[in-house]
Design a protein around this motif. Sequence first.
Motif, PDB file in Angstrom:
ATOM      1  N   LEU A  52       0.782  -1.159   0.094  1.00  0.00           N
ATOM      2  CA  LEU A  52       0.063  -0.104   0.159  1.00  0.00           C
ATOM      3  C   LEU A  52       0.948   1.053  -0.076  1.00  0.00           C
ATOM      4  N   ILE A  53       0.723   2.054  -0.999  1.00  0.00           N
ATOM      5  CA  ILE A  53       1.607   3.340  -1.127  1.00  0.00           C
ATOM      6  C   ILE A  53       0.785   4.516  -1.012  1.00  0.00           C
ATOM      7  N   GLU A  54       0.987   4.969   0.348  1.00  0.00           N
ATOM      8  CA  GLU A  54       0.053   6.320   0.764  1.00  0.00           C
ATOM      9  C   GLU A  54       0.869   7.591   0.675  1.00  0.00           C
ATOM     10  N   ASP A  55       0.416   8.265  -0.124  1.00  0.00           N
ATOM     11  CA  ASP A  55       0.892   9.874   0.151  1.00  0.00           C
ATOM     12  C   ASP A  55      -0.069  11.008  -0.760  1.00  0.00           C
ATOM     13  N   VAL A  56       0.459  12.127  -0.584  1.00  0.00           N
ATOM     14  CA  VAL A  56      -0.234  13.252  -1.317  1.00  0.00           C
ATOM     15  C   VAL A  56      -0.217  12.807  -2.909  1.00  0.00           C
ATOM     16  N   PRO A  57      -0.956  13.502  -3.891  1.00  0.00           N
ATOM     17  CA  PRO A  57      -0.978  13.336  -5.239  1.00  0.00           C
ATOM     18  C   PRO A  57       0.461  13.786  -5.696  1.00  0.00           C
ATOM     19  N   GLY A  58       0.900  13.258  -6.678  1.00  0.00           N
ATOM     20  CA  GLY A  58       1.964  13.919  -7.411  1.00  0.00           C
ATOM     21  C   GLY A  58       3.387  13.562  -6.930  1.00  0.00           C
ATOM     22  N   VAL A  59       3.631  12.483  -6.153  1.00  0.00           N
ATOM     23  CA  VAL A  59       5.056  12.428  -5.654  1.00  0.00           C
ATOM     24  C   VAL A  59       5.448  11.007  -6.134  1.00  0.00           C
ATOM     25  N   GLY A  60       4.712  10.440  -7.199  1.00  0.00           N
ATOM     26  CA  GLY A  60       5.340   9.148  -7.706  1.00  0.00           C
ATOM     27  C   GLY A  60       4.667   7.716  -7.349  1.00  0.00           C
ATOM     28  N   LYS A  61       3.655   7.817  -6.648  1.00  0.00           N
ATOM     29  CA  LYS A  61       3.229   6.554  -6.269  1.00  0.00           C
ATOM     30  C   LYS A  61       2.740   5.604  -7.315  1.00  0.00           C
ATOM     31  N   ASP A  73       8.848  -9.242 -16.354  1.00  0.00           N
ATOM     32  CA  ASP A  73       8.036  -9.734 -17.425  1.00  0.00           C
ATOM     33  C   ASP A  73       7.210 -10.731 -17.265  1.00  0.00           C
ATOM     34  N   CYS A  74       5.980 -10.092 -16.620  1.00  0.00           N
ATOM     35  CA  CYS A  74       4.761 -10.876 -16.245  1.00  0.00           C
ATOM     36  C   CYS A  74       3.532 -10.208 -16.562  1.00  0.00           C
ATOM     37  N   SER A  75       2.123 -10.699 -16.396  1.00  0.00           N
ATOM     38  CA  SER A  75       1.144 -10.161 -16.659  1.00  0.00           C
ATOM     39  C   SER A  75       0.815  -9.111 -15.716  1.00  0.00           C
ATOM     40  N   VAL A  76       0.579  -7.963 -16.018  1.00  0.00           N
ATOM     41  CA  VAL A  76       0.169  -6.571 -15.300  1.00  0.00           C
ATOM     42  C   VAL A  76      -0.986  -6.331 -15.632  1.00  0.00           C
ATOM     43  N   ARG A  77      -1.929  -5.618 -14.798  1.00  0.00           N
ATOM     44  CA  ARG A  77      -3.159  -5.248 -15.173  1.00  0.00           C
ATOM     45  C   ARG A  77      -3.501  -3.838 -14.247  1.00  0.00           C
ATOM     46  N   ARG A  78      -4.058  -2.899 -14.593  1.00  0.00           N
ATOM     47  CA  ARG A  78      -4.167  -1.570 -13.715  1.00  0.00           C
ATOM     48  C   ARG A  78      -5.635  -1.319 -13.710  1.00  0.00           C
ATOM     49  N   VAL A 116      -2.096  -3.408 -10.164  1.00  0.00           N
ATOM     50  CA  VAL A 116      -1.882  -1.851  -9.872  1.00  0.00           C
ATOM     51  C   VAL A 116      -3.171  -1.452  -9.349  1.00  0.00           C
ATOM     52  N   GLY A 117      -3.531  -1.088  -8.282  1.00  0.00           N
ATOM     53  CA  GLY A 117      -4.868  -0.517  -7.973  1.00  0.00           C
ATOM     54  C   GLY A 117      -4.569   0.951  -7.336  1.00  0.00           C
ATOM     55  N   ASP A 118      -5.108   1.752  -8.514  1.00  0.00           N
ATOM     56  CA  ASP A 118      -4.658   3.355  -8.451  1.00  0.00           C
ATOM     57  C   ASP A 118      -5.741   3.937  -7.729  1.00  0.00           C
ATOM     58  N   GLU A 119      -5.331   4.610  -6.684  1.00  0.00           N
ATOM     59  CA  GLU A 119      -6.181   5.388  -5.717  1.00  0.00           C
ATOM     60  C   GLU A 119      -7.214   4.427  -5.179  1.00  0.00           C
ATOM     61  N   ILE A 120      -6.999   3.407  -4.595  1.00  0.00           N
ATOM     62  CA  ILE A 120      -8.062   2.629  -4.003  1.00  0.00           C
ATOM     63  C   ILE A 120      -8.989   3.101  -3.263  1.00  0.00           C
ATOM     64  N   ASN A 121      -8.773   4.019  -2.273  1.00  0.00           N
ATOM     65  CA  ASN A 121      -9.750   4.733  -1.711  1.00  0.00           C
ATOM     66  C   ASN A 121     -10.667   5.674  -2.000  1.00  0.00           C
ATOM     67  N   ARG A 122     -10.729   5.553  -3.580  1.00  0.00           N
ATOM     68  CA  ARG A 122     -11.845   6.477  -4.171  1.00  0.00           C
ATOM     69  C   ARG A 122     -13.024   5.691  -4.641  1.00  0.00           C
ATOM     70  N   VAL A 155      -0.667  -7.444  -5.207  1.00  0.00           N
ATOM     71  CA  VAL A 155      -1.505  -6.263  -5.347  1.00  0.00           C
ATOM     72  C   VAL A 155      -0.651  -4.816  -4.828  1.00  0.00           C
ATOM     73  N   ILE A 156      -0.517  -4.025  -5.709  1.00  0.00           N
ATOM     74  CA  ILE A 156       0.202  -2.682  -5.438  1.00  0.00           C
ATOM     75  C   ILE A 156      -1.002  -1.724  -5.349  1.00  0.00           C
ATOM     76  N   ALA A 157      -1.454  -1.315  -4.416  1.00  0.00           N
ATOM     77  CA  ALA A 157      -2.375  -0.089  -4.320  1.00  0.00           C
ATOM     78  C   ALA A 157      -1.739   1.210  -4.076  1.00  0.00           C
ATOM     79  N   THR A 158      -2.484   2.219  -4.469  1.00  0.00           N
ATOM     80  CA  THR A 158      -2.017   3.536  -4.065  1.00  0.00           C
ATOM     81  C   THR A 158      -3.038   4.339  -3.584  1.00  0.00           C
ATOM     82  N   GLN A 159      -3.037   5.215  -2.477  1.00  0.00           N
ATOM     83  CA  GLN A 159      -4.199   6.029  -1.847  1.00  0.00           C
ATOM     84  C   GLN A 159      -3.681   7.161  -1.625  1.00  0.00           C
TER      85      GLN A 159
END
Length: 326
Positions: A52-61, A73-78, A116-122, A155-159
């Motif tokens: 879980l990567i948590e931080d303000v927007p725009g810092v590279g999460k 080299d593996c299957s990736v879905r966003r 990759v779960g982008d902004e999971i807490n939205r 699962v790599i999630a950003t929030q």
Amino acid sequence: MSVSTHGDLGRGLDGLAQISSKILGAIESVIEGKPDVVRLALTVLLAEGHLLIEDVPGVGKTMLAKALAKSIDCSVRRVQFTPDLLPSDITGVSAYNQELREFEFKPGPVFANIVVGDEINRASPKTQSALLECMEERQVTVDGRTYPLDAPFMVIATQNPVEMEGTYPLPEAQRDRFTARIAMGYPEPAAELEMLDVHGGPSPLDRLQPVAQDGDVREMIEVVREVHVAPALRGYAIALVAATRNHPELRLGASPRATLQLVRAARAYAALDDREYVLPDDLQRLAVPVLAHRLLPTAEAQVQRRSPEQVVAELVERVPVPDHRR
């Protein structure tokens, strides 16, 4: 190149060190000035966990999540989490096939090695909970049928922080399934200046080429599982976690799952250091990122602006370190 785990652990560690060095180098070519954050992300992957990567927007999460995913080299879905996202948009759905005259399962984006779960807490809590089974049991159940997920699975999630507009706090059960939570933080001025130069042209993410295969990661995970944890250090991990359950400033301590994931992460951290055994330092370095996001402070602690991270850091100082050499 593939890691060979046939034979002694030392040979496996040599292969792991070579491939992990390539993966770290590839990610750091995109994420400047954050070697500790990048190393922790790889630690979680090798510990068979979720990040879980948590931080303000725009810092590279999202950039960090994409760079880790693209270096292998593996299957990736966003998945872009939004308020109108449904659970079936993640897990998949059974649709009626007119030609076959039967229901056919259409797998969702969770059927990938790295999700990759982008902004999971939205997304709403109901949609967030669609990840619970797959994160813990590596499987998905739809309409009474269970479908296994291929390894490796992460699962790599950003929030964004909860104070941001349009966010829902992650439920405790969801947070507990993430092995670690990290914050990117703002870059140093020198790194930000370099970022302006590098990102002025094509994105470095576009130039990033895979440096490992999914099979390499599976074999690296097997090597990590063999890293030795002395009985005294297992007791130390339990003592650290148990201390959170009795702390007066916490109304919810860490679960037994936290103990398991702390030890798994320590094994991976030791392996990245080219060691066949865990040290107390490994558990101490990982205590805050692995434990803090699972804890709930009391109302009094919140008023005094006492964070779970501060509490865990103090517990690390207070809990006696065992003599692990016995």
